[in-house]
Design a protein around this motif. Structure first.
Motif, PDB file in Angstrom:
ATOM      1  N   ASP A   1      -2.446  12.550 -18.440  1.00  0.00           N
ATOM      2  CA  ASP A   1      -3.822  12.939 -18.115  1.00  0.00           C
ATOM      3  C   ASP A   1      -4.376  12.146 -16.930  1.00  0.00           C
ATOM      4  N   GLY A   2      -3.568  12.024 -15.876  1.00  0.00           N
ATOM      5  CA  GLY A   2      -4.034  11.367 -14.663  1.00  0.00           C
ATOM      6  C   GLY A   2      -3.977   9.857 -14.684  1.00  0.00           C
ATOM      7  N   ASP A   3      -3.415   9.269 -15.745  1.00  0.00           N
ATOM      8  CA  ASP A   3      -3.416   7.820 -15.936  1.00  0.00           C
ATOM      9  C   ASP A   3      -1.994   7.290 -15.747  1.00  0.00           C
ATOM     10  N   ALA A   4      -1.767   6.539 -14.653  1.00  0.00           N
ATOM     11  CA  ALA A   4      -0.425   6.021 -14.361  1.00  0.00           C
ATOM     12  C   ALA A   4       0.034   5.055 -15.438  1.00  0.00           C
TER      13      ALA A   4
ATOM     14  N   LEU B   1       0.832  -1.207   0.000  1.00  0.00           N
ATOM     15  CA  LEU B   1       0.000   0.000   0.000  1.00  0.00           C
ATOM     16  C   LEU B   1       0.863   1.252   0.000  1.00  0.00           C
ATOM     17  N   ASP B   2       2.019   1.188   0.670  1.00  0.00           N
ATOM     18  CA  ASP B   2       2.886   2.359   0.736  1.00  0.00           C
ATOM     19  C   ASP B   2       3.498   2.702  -0.615  1.00  0.00           C
ATOM     20  N   GLU B   3       3.550   1.737  -1.539  1.00  0.00           N
ATOM     21  CA  GLU B   3       4.073   2.015  -2.877  1.00  0.00           C
ATOM     22  C   GLU B   3       3.043   2.683  -3.775  1.00  0.00           C
ATOM     23  N   CYS B   4       1.788   2.685  -3.374  1.00  0.00           N
ATOM     24  CA  CYS B   4       0.732   3.303  -4.187  1.00  0.00           C
ATOM     25  C   CYS B   4       0.903   4.816  -4.189  1.00  0.00           C
ATOM     26  N   VAL B   5       0.768   5.429  -5.357  1.00  0.00           N
ATOM     27  CA  VAL B   5       0.803   6.885  -5.457  1.00  0.00           C
ATOM     28  C   VAL B   5      -0.627   7.391  -5.626  1.00  0.00           C
ATOM     29  N   GLY B   6      -0.882   8.554  -5.060  1.00  0.00           N
ATOM     30  CA  GLY B   6      -2.231   9.109  -5.120  1.00  0.00           C
ATOM     31  C   GLY B   6      -3.192   8.372  -4.213  1.00  0.00           C
ATOM     32  N   GLN B   7      -4.459   8.686  -4.316  1.00  0.00           N
ATOM     33  CA  GLN B   7      -5.542   8.049  -3.555  1.00  0.00           C
ATOM     34  C   GLN B   7      -5.318   8.177  -2.046  1.00  0.00           C
ATOM     35  N   ALA B   8      -4.729   9.312  -1.612  1.00  0.00           N
ATOM     36  CA  ALA B   8      -4.496   9.506  -0.186  1.00  0.00           C
ATOM     37  C   ALA B   8      -5.799   9.533   0.595  1.00  0.00           C
ATOM     38  N   HIS B   9      -6.890   9.945  -0.054  1.00  0.00           N
ATOM     39  CA  HIS B   9      -8.186   9.995   0.647  1.00  0.00           C
ATOM     40  C   HIS B   9      -8.678   8.604   1.019  1.00  0.00           C
ATOM     41  N   LEU B  10      -8.086   7.558   0.413  1.00  0.00           N
ATOM     42  CA  LEU B  10      -8.446   6.177   0.733  1.00  0.00           C
ATOM     43  C   LEU B  10      -7.330   5.430   1.453  1.00  0.00           C
ATOM     44  N   LEU B  11      -6.072   5.745   1.117  1.00  0.00           N
ATOM     45  CA  LEU B  11      -4.969   4.901   1.543  1.00  0.00           C
ATOM     46  C   LEU B  11      -4.037   5.536   2.560  1.00  0.00           C
TER      47      LEU B  11
ATOM     48  N   VAL C   1     -14.380   5.762  -4.370  1.00  0.00           N
ATOM     49  CA  VAL C   1     -14.111   6.570  -5.560  1.00  0.00           C
ATOM     50  C   VAL C   1     -12.616   6.829  -5.663  1.00  0.00           C
ATOM     51  N   LEU C   2     -12.020   6.402  -6.779  1.00  0.00           N
ATOM     52  CA  LEU C   2     -10.604   6.669  -7.048  1.00  0.00           C
ATOM     53  C   LEU C   2     -10.499   7.887  -7.965  1.00  0.00           C
ATOM     54  N   LYS C   3      -9.545   8.745  -7.680  1.00  0.00           N
ATOM     55  CA  LYS C   3      -9.397   9.994  -8.420  1.00  0.00           C
ATOM     56  C   LYS C   3      -8.243   9.905  -9.414  1.00  0.00           C
ATOM     57  N   SER C   4      -8.312  10.727 -10.452  1.00  0.00           N
ATOM     58  CA  SER C   4      -7.189  10.829 -11.384  1.00  0.00           C
ATOM     59  C   SER C   4      -5.942  11.248 -10.628  1.00  0.00           C
ATOM     60  N   LEU C   5      -4.808  10.686 -11.027  1.00  0.00           N
ATOM     61  CA  LEU C   5      -3.558  11.024 -10.359  1.00  0.00           C
ATOM     62  C   LEU C   5      -3.136  12.450 -10.719  1.00  0.00           C
ATOM     63  N   GLN C   6      -2.588  13.150  -9.747  1.00  0.00           N
ATOM     64  CA  GLN C   6      -2.088  14.495  -9.974  1.00  0.00           C
ATOM     65  C   GLN C   6      -0.724  14.429 -10.658  1.00  0.00           C
ATOM     66  N   PRO C   7      -0.330  15.475 -11.392  1.00  0.00           N
ATOM     67  CA  PRO C   7       0.972  15.455 -12.089  1.00  0.00           C
ATOM     68  C   PRO C   7       2.141  15.129 -11.171  1.00  0.00           C
ATOM     69  N   ASP C   8       2.141  15.665  -9.956  1.00  0.00           N
ATOM     70  CA  ASP C   8       3.244  15.378  -9.034  1.00  0.00           C
ATOM     71  C   ASP C   8       3.288  13.894  -8.664  1.00  0.00           C
ATOM     72  N   ASP C   9       2.108  13.276  -8.524  1.00  0.00           N
ATOM     73  CA  ASP C   9       2.071  11.838  -8.232  1.00  0.00           C
ATOM     74  C   ASP C   9       2.688  11.040  -9.384  1.00  0.00           C
ATOM     75  N   ILE C  10       2.348  11.429 -10.603  1.00  0.00           N
ATOM     76  CA  ILE C  10       2.853  10.697 -11.769  1.00  0.00           C
ATOM     77  C   ILE C  10       4.353  10.902 -11.930  1.00  0.00           C
ATOM     78  N   VAL C  11       4.829  12.128 -11.676  1.00  0.00           N
ATOM     79  CA  VAL C  11       6.271  12.376 -11.744  1.00  0.00           C
ATOM     80  C   VAL C  11       7.000  11.497 -10.734  1.00  0.00           C
ATOM     81  N   ALA C  12       6.458  11.385  -9.526  1.00  0.00           N
ATOM     82  CA  ALA C  12       7.078  10.534  -8.501  1.00  0.00           C
ATOM     83  C   ALA C  12       7.109   9.075  -8.955  1.00  0.00           C
TER      84      ALA C  12
END
Length: 446
Positions: free
Chosen positions: A213-216, A30-40, A169-180
């Motif tokens: 566009d938010g898609d890992a 779970l710690d390797e997941c980027v984004g979805q902080a509202h769930l994880l 509900v899962l949200k589109s990833l933010q640019p900073d999440d994708i860069v990470a």
């Protein structure tokens, strides 16, 4: 609780000669997941449920590439459950029955009271009877059901199934999440591109993230293509900007043409026009075009906006909307799209009135409520002698023969209803004058 091995590899993949980067970089914890902080994030309900081994049936709703499948596998792994996967695109009743039989067999031989996780990707593709097939096995604990969908579950899942699931509900990833995520892939020598010693600038990573566009998954695919085209120099392997531009120029924004995102964007366009914000209206209009929306669909909706939100405050709005529609049909793209844009901007700047819209709905409600009331005798036409003998049209006063072409005191509603006022002009635009005129006529009529 830490994840446990579940039949060997975490995701149960067979060893193959080639696995795409996006598949290799799937998170293992779970710690390797980027984004979805509202769930994880620590303390959030879903994370707490997973860490406390409280497995429950659920459905993940979100755009592509946000980690729905990965998260389902991680949950099963953390809870030590067996994992069975179905795709609603490729499966039918036969495959559903086979999966249920497999789950029953696992429960009987596993010696474990925890249910098997049955994951159904694109669950909205199943029809009602296929969805109903899962109900008894969710109820009796044979399976813990986890679905994934890009469509709104409240529209696409039947109520019986939805009532047994918790929606996340899962949200589109933010640019900073994708860069990470991209930076991790560049560092990782085991699963990623670390062994290639690829040098990618921050600006290039941000460009890839923007076009993902938010898609890992899309971001990692773009990075893998870029890595294949990298050039070897004195300082290592680099990606020329020209190559990166070629890779990203063909990207198209997410737009599902009839799905939930489609209606979210047209709603945003309509509400921007209603809110008199031409800049936001233009943004949503161009977003829809950039995603592949049919301009004629927008043209039809612009006509609706002109009637519903501008009305008689500026009747020219409806004319311009119709002209824009006609212009696009005559000229096509891109000239016709400019005509629609002109109409969008005009309507956003025009004075607003929903008086006609409200009047229509109120009158319609009265018509339905009161049923087939008789037309008053003085309003009936009398083209024959018999109808005249029956007093059709008797007492009707021809307005053009009256002073100011107005028959003061003459009524026009069925007698049982009395007089009604539906249309109430607003104090904006042309309706200011209309309101003054109607008030004058109503005084004369009374």
């Amino acid at each position: 609780m830490m994840p446990v091995d579940n039949e060997g590899d975490l995701f149960g993949e067979e060893s193959t000669a080639f696995r795409p980067l996006a598949d290799r970089m799937r998170p293992h914890t779970l710690d390797e997941c980027v984004g979805q902080a509202h769930l994880l994030a620590p303390g959030k309900p879903l994370r707490q449920a997973v860490e406390n081994d409280h497995l429950h049936s659920m459905v993940f709703w979100g755009p592509p590439g946000t980690g729905k499948t990965t998260l389902a596998r991680l949950i099963a792994n953390y809870c030590g459950a067996q994992f069975i996967s179905l795709s609603a695109i490729l499966s039918g009743v036969k495959e559903i029955r086979a999966a249920i039989d497999q789950a029953k067999a696992l429960n009987q031989t596993g010696g474990d009271s925890r249910p098997t996780v049955l994951f159904v990707d694109e669950v909205h593709r199943f029809n009602k009877s296929q969805q109903d097939a899962f109900l008894p096995f969710i109820e009796n604990g044979t399976i813990c059901f986890i679905g994934a969908t890009t469509e709104n579950p409240s529209f696409e899942l039947n109520n019986a199934l939805l009532s047994r699931l918790r929606v996340y509900v899962l949200k589109s990833l933010q640019p900073d999440d994708i860069v990470a995520l991209l930076e991790r892939a560049l560092r990782d020598e085991e699963r990623g591109l670390g062994k290639e010693r690829l040098i990618v600038s921050r600006e290039q990573l941000e460009l890839l993230a923007a076009h993902a566009d938010g898609d890992a998954r899309r971001a990692l695919n773009l990075l893998e293509i870029a890595a294949d085209l990298a050039e070897t120099g004195e300082d290592g392997k680099t990606i020329p900007d020209a190559v990166l531009n070629d890779i990203t120029t063909q990207g198209v924004r997410r737009f599902d043409k009839g799905g939930d995102l489609f209606y979210e964007q047209i709603s945003a366009l309509h509400k921007s026009v209603r809110g008199s914000n031409p800049d936001a209206a233009l943004y949503w209009f161009t977003r829809m075009l950039d995603g592949g929306c049919d301009p004629l669909y927008v043209a039809r909706r612009v006509v609706r906006m002109a009637m519903e939100d501008i009305g008689n405050a500026d009747p020219r709005g409806l004319s311009l909307a119709l002209v824009a529609w006609d212009t696009y049909e005559r000229l096509g793209s891109p000239e016709g799209e400019l005509a629609i844009a002109q109409a969008v901007v005009y309507l956003a700047c025009a004075p607003k009135s929903n008086a006609v819209y409200n009047a229509y709905n109120t009158a319609l409600a009265d018509a339905r409520q009161h049923g087939s009331l008789d037309v008053p005798m003085h309003l009936r036409n009398a083209p024959t002698r018999m109808m005249k003998a029956m007093d059709y049209g008797k007492g009707y006063r021809y307005s053009h023969d009256e002073p100011d072409a107005f028959s003061a005191g003459q009524t026009y509603f069925p007698e049982e209803m009395g007089e009604r006022i539906y249309y109430r002009p607003v104090p904006r635009g042309l309706e200011i004058r209309i309101k003054e005129k109607l008030e004058e006529l109503r005084k004369k009529r009374s």
